[in-house]
Design a protein around this motif. Structure first.
Motif, mmCIF file in Angstrom:
data_model
loop_
_atom_site.group_PDB
_atom_site.id
_atom_site.type_symbol
_atom_site.label_atom_id
_atom_site.label_comp_id
_atom_site.label_asym_id
_atom_site.label_seq_id
_atom_site.Cartn_x
_atom_site.Cartn_y
_atom_site.Cartn_z
ATOM 1 N N THR A 49 101.170 27.575 25.424
ATOM 2 C CA THR A 49 101.705 26.748 24.237
ATOM 3 C C THR A 49 102.624 26.339 24.376
ATOM 4 O O THR A 49 103.239 24.872 24.240
ATOM 5 N N LEU A 50 103.914 27.028 24.659
ATOM 6 C CA LEU A 50 105.135 26.492 24.810
ATOM 7 C C LEU A 50 105.339 25.446 26.030
ATOM 8 O O LEU A 50 106.257 24.697 25.945
ATOM 9 N N ALA A 51 104.762 25.805 27.177
ATOM 10 C CA ALA A 51 104.846 24.792 28.262
ATOM 11 C C ALA A 51 104.269 23.631 28.006
ATOM 12 O O ALA A 51 104.793 22.480 28.427
ATOM 13 N N ALA A 52 103.175 23.665 27.307
ATOM 14 C CA ALA A 52 102.511 22.334 26.618
ATOM 15 C C ALA A 52 103.445 21.379 25.983
ATOM 16 O O ALA A 52 103.443 20.230 25.990
ATOM 17 N N HIS A 53 104.299 21.989 25.351
ATOM 18 C CA HIS A 53 105.582 21.269 24.473
ATOM 19 C C HIS A 53 106.866 21.237 25.193
ATOM 20 O O HIS A 53 107.747 20.894 24.329
ATOM 21 N N ALA A 54 106.846 21.598 26.395
ATOM 22 C CA ALA A 54 108.125 21.427 27.305
ATOM 23 C C ALA A 54 109.145 22.316 26.456
ATOM 24 O O ALA A 54 110.381 22.159 26.813
ATOM 25 N N ILE A 55 108.982 23.402 25.985
ATOM 26 C CA ILE A 55 109.726 24.258 25.565
ATOM 27 C C ILE A 55 110.181 25.535 26.276
ATOM 28 O O ILE A 55 108.992 26.116 27.038
ATOM 29 N N PRO A 56 111.330 26.031 26.663
ATOM 30 C CA PRO A 56 111.519 27.065 27.521
ATOM 31 C C PRO A 56 110.747 28.536 27.306
ATOM 32 O O PRO A 56 110.609 28.549 25.833
ATOM 33 N N THR A 57 110.464 29.087 28.185
ATOM 34 C CA THR A 57 109.643 30.316 27.897
ATOM 35 C C THR A 57 110.610 31.432 28.238
ATOM 36 O O THR A 57 109.985 32.731 28.348
ATOM 37 N N ASP A 58 112.039 31.493 28.373
ATOM 38 C CA ASP A 58 112.685 32.253 28.897
ATOM 39 C C ASP A 58 112.805 33.673 27.816
ATOM 40 O O ASP A 58 112.871 34.849 28.251
ATOM 41 N N HIS A 59 112.635 33.230 26.505
ATOM 42 C CA HIS A 59 112.615 34.215 25.706
ATOM 43 C C HIS A 59 111.382 34.902 25.396
ATOM 44 O O HIS A 59 111.440 35.686 24.302
ATOM 45 N N VAL A 60 110.225 34.484 25.967
ATOM 46 C CA VAL A 60 109.213 35.368 25.906
ATOM 47 C C VAL A 60 108.834 36.359 26.795
ATOM 48 O O VAL A 60 109.188 35.958 28.000
ATOM 49 N N ASP A 61 108.617 37.480 26.424
ATOM 50 C CA ASP A 61 108.561 38.640 27.459
ATOM 51 C C ASP A 61 107.038 38.451 27.905
ATOM 52 O O ASP A 61 106.096 38.885 27.232
ATOM 53 N N ALA A 62 106.970 38.126 29.121
ATOM 54 C CA ALA A 62 105.736 37.539 29.627
ATOM 55 C C ALA A 62 104.835 39.131 30.056
ATOM 56 O O ALA A 62 103.754 38.734 30.800
ATOM 57 N N ARG A 63 105.557 39.825 30.012
ATOM 58 C CA ARG A 63 104.831 41.379 30.573
ATOM 59 C C ARG A 63 104.135 42.049 29.566
ATOM 60 O O ARG A 63 104.878 42.195 28.478
ATOM 61 N N ALA A 64 102.849 42.124 29.750
ATOM 62 C CA ALA A 64 102.098 42.846 28.733
ATOM 63 C C ALA A 64 102.443 44.500 28.780
ATOM 64 O O ALA A 64 102.606 44.815 29.670
ATOM 65 N N ASP A 65 102.322 45.011 27.601
ATOM 66 C CA ASP A 65 102.509 46.377 27.475
ATOM 67 C C ASP A 65 101.292 46.938 28.155
ATOM 68 O O ASP A 65 100.719 47.479 27.471
ATOM 69 N N ARG A 66 101.195 47.100 29.518
ATOM 70 C CA ARG A 66 99.858 47.890 29.986
ATOM 71 C C ARG A 66 99.985 49.363 29.547
ATOM 72 O O ARG A 66 98.714 49.918 29.490
ATOM 73 N N ALA A 67 100.999 49.925 29.469
ATOM 74 C CA ALA A 67 100.808 51.402 29.382
ATOM 75 C C ALA A 67 100.301 51.657 27.876
ATOM 76 O O ALA A 67 99.491 52.481 27.828
ATOM 77 N N HIS A 68 100.882 50.721 27.055
ATOM 78 C CA HIS A 68 100.127 50.770 25.597
ATOM 79 C C HIS A 68 98.691 50.478 25.606
ATOM 80 O O HIS A 68 97.900 51.352 24.883
#
Length: 646
Positions: free
Chosen positions: A287-306
């Motif tokens: 969604t952020l990419a669709a609005h040309a909003i930077p995604t640096d502040h979004v942790d794109a790593r899913a918590d797989r251990a959880h």
């Protein structure tokens, strides 16, 4: 200087004077912040199905509850007040209705009207998705304090998606969809095309419906750490369907022998939340990419251990829809443990069941020590200086704590819970074992495997392995650390006879059946909980032994569940002499091994890396061997018997 009236009104008044002998009055308690307004959302209500309900009655009750009790009130409230919780529950109610259509899919196989409704139900609700995604994204933005220039377009997106959602719920198409569903449910000829199944007992369908979803979730287990976000979301959807099935069908399983439907639903809810975080992150980035909003502040790593931990919790529960199995069988022999102090400067007490006067081996397993949970600290833990072994393999397996290992083969490392250290002595090896400074509790097992005559000359060696957790039929999981469980799992560590060593984690109510080699002996060492095997109850530390002839073992844990070690293997027919840390074939073998160790000969090598006495005052650099008894040591067979005339 003269103050004006306005200045006087702004000036803070002086505090009242308090005599020296009086205490200052307590400041007034600030008023509590107002409680947040209660959510207007209406959640799903319990569906009460009698145990003798038919398939058709169960299906109709589930759909009616979704449409009338859950969807209708939340839909009306959302159109009026635009509250995000009402939007969420509107979508949940519709998803539950669609899940019911999926769970009862065999009923619809020849019903064209029902199949058409199922397709329309999926398509018509799609416009509600972006509105819910906007809510989730804004909630994350507020929680993580995203920059205002990034949240402003998100708020605009939320307003536009809400407008679309309201328009859908007010549309003629939405009203027509619901009217068609109700007309179909009320039709006197409803599902006549599947009359036999419709009028059959509900469990004829629900058992298989629940089992299929459970199997799909189970199949994803080995791949959870590498699945893409959209594939992880598919597993989450299967978990939702299974959870809704548990909630729909709970009344049909009031006397189920396994875990309760409510417990299963709770565990699935936890899995849904854990998997949902990965999906929310993926949606946020898109969604952020669709609005040309930077995604640096979004942790794109899913918590797989959880996510994996939540999946494991679900898989550890015995499926409540499975029928009860045959009764368990009592062990052929039960050995109670005896307390033994473990050697070393800082000795800890262990519970030893093998060797025993009535039993020397189970398969090639010749030594079983079970210890802990024992509180330890930097001053009191496990400290075994370098000591020798010959004629055997050692297996270290922990439940809590960590132990540092060094041996004369040059190997070193730390073992932690769920990992196995296997050391092969061959003709001779020496090693040290010391609990790590950060260990506060030690809990585990130290096991030996007798080497057959043909393997006594193999090179000394060391192997470390972390076994995967696998599912067991009837509930629970296993981790095979040595050998193999037929058809399930095999450990890669090296052994010289046919063996199995595994940890079994059994939840309350499990009716676990394990296929075993009928030509092997097996033993069950209880760590926590209890096992009710036939008329025998095995308590922690007990070793229940099954002789050859059993094709499978049924395990019945107590009300708290149980953690058990399964040990087994082909009967070891050679006669052995076991003394101190040596396994030989004769008294003379033991005498020679002791002499070589005490003389410091090269047979056992030298251990590098053990803390010297300067670090641990009072610690010897090598553990001396005890004195031999004044009688000849005699060989023993696996059942404790000595050969005649010796």
């Amino acid at each position: 200087m003269v103050e004006t009236g306005a200045a006087k009104s702004r000036r803070r008044p002086d505090p009242p004077r308090v005599p020296d002998h009086q205490e200052s009055p307590d400041p007034p308690t600030p008023p509590s912040p107002p409680a947040p307004p209660a959510s207007p959302a209406i959640k799903a209500v319990d569906i009460v199905l009698p145990p003798d309900a038919t398939v058709g009655e169960a299906f109709r009750a589930c759909l009616r509850s979704c449409l009338d009790d859950h969807l209708a009130p939340n839909e009306a409230l959302f159109v009026t007040n635009r509250h995000m919780d009402n939007l969420h529950q509107t979508r949940v109610a519709w998803r539950r209705a669609r899940a019911a259509m999926s769970l009862f899919k065999p009923l619809l196989a020849r019903d064209e009207r029902g199949l058409d409704l199922k397709i329309r139900m999926r398509e018509i609700v799609l416009p509600l998705g972006p509105a819910r995604d906007a809510d989730v994204l804004l909630k994350r933005a507020v929680k993580e304090a995203w920059p205002v220039q990034h949240t402003r377009p998100l708020r605009g997106r939320r307003r536009s998606t809400y407008a679309v959602a309201v328009a859908l719920l007010r549309s003629p198409q939405w009203r027509e969809m619901k009217a068609d569903l109700n007309a179909w449910l009320d039709d006197p000829a409803w599902l006549d095309s599947a009359r036999d199944l419709r009028d059959a007992p509900a469990r004829r369908l629900t058992d298989s419906a629940l089992g299929r979803r459970h199997a799909r979730i189970a199949a994803a287990g080995p791949h959870l750490d590498s699945l893409a976000a959209h594939d992880l979301h598919r597993v989450r959807i299967e978990g939702k369907k299974l959870r809704y099935g548990c909630e729909f069908f709970g009344g049909l399983y009031a006397d189920a022998p396994g875990s309760s439907p409510a417990a299963f639903a709770d565990a699935l809810s936890g899995m849904q939340d854990a998997f949902g975080e990965a999906n929310d992150i993926a949606v946020a980035v898109h969604t952020l990419a669709a609005h040309a909003i930077p995604t640096d502040h979004v942790d794109a790593r899913a918590d797989r251990a959880h996510a994996i931990a939540a999946w494991t919790e679900v898989m550890a529960l015995r499926p409540f829809w499975l029928p009860a199995q045959k009764p368990t069988v009592a062990p052929d022999q039960v050995l109670a443990p005896r307390e033994v102090p473990l050697g070393g400067v800082r000795a800890i007490s262990v519970r030893r069941t093998l060797p025993h006067r009535d039993r020397a081996l189970v398969g090639a397993w010749c030594f079983v020590d079970h210890f802990g949970p024992t509180p330890v600290d930097g001053e009191r833990g496990m400290d075994l200086p370098p000591h020798p072994h010959a004629g055997l393999q050692t297996v270290s397996w922990l439940f809590e704590g960590a132990i540092e290992h060094h041996d004369s083969g040059g190997a070193s490392g730390i073992i932690r819970p769920g990992e196995v250290n296997l050391m092969t002595s061959g003709h001779g090896i020496a090693h040290s074992e010391v609990s790590t400074p950060d260990t506060t509790v030690l809990h585990g097992a130290q096991l030996w495997i007798a080497l057959p005559q043909k393997a006594l000359g193999v090179p000394r060696g060391f192997e470390h392995h972390t076994p995967d957790r696998i599912l067991l039929s009837g509930g629970g999981t296993a981790r095979v650390f040595v050998g193999a469980l037929p058809g399930l799992s095999r450990s890669p560590v090296t052994t010289y006879s046919r063996l199995v060593g595994a940890q079994l984690d059994l939840p309350p109510g499990a009716q676990t059946r394990i296929e075993v080699d009928r030509h092997h002996e097996h033993a069950l060492l209880v760590d926590t909980g209890e096992l009710r095997q036939g008329e025998v109850t095995l308590a922690p530390g007990d070793l229940g032994i099954y002789d050859t002839g059993h094709r499978s073992l049924r395990l019945d844990p107590g009300p708290e569940g149980a953690r058990v070690l399964l040990l087994g293997g082909a009967p070891f027919e050679e006669q052995l002499v076991m003394w101190w840390n040596f396994v030989g074939r004769s008294h003379d073998d033991i005498v020679e091994a002791r002499r070589a160790w005490m003389a410091g000969e090269s047979r056992f090598g030298r251990v590098e890396g053990y803390a010297d006495p300067l670090t641990h005052p009072g610690s010897p650099t090598r553990l001396p061997a005890p004195e031999l008894p004044h009688v000849r040591l005699r060989p023993r067979g696996r059942r404790g018997h000595r050969p005649p005339g010796r």
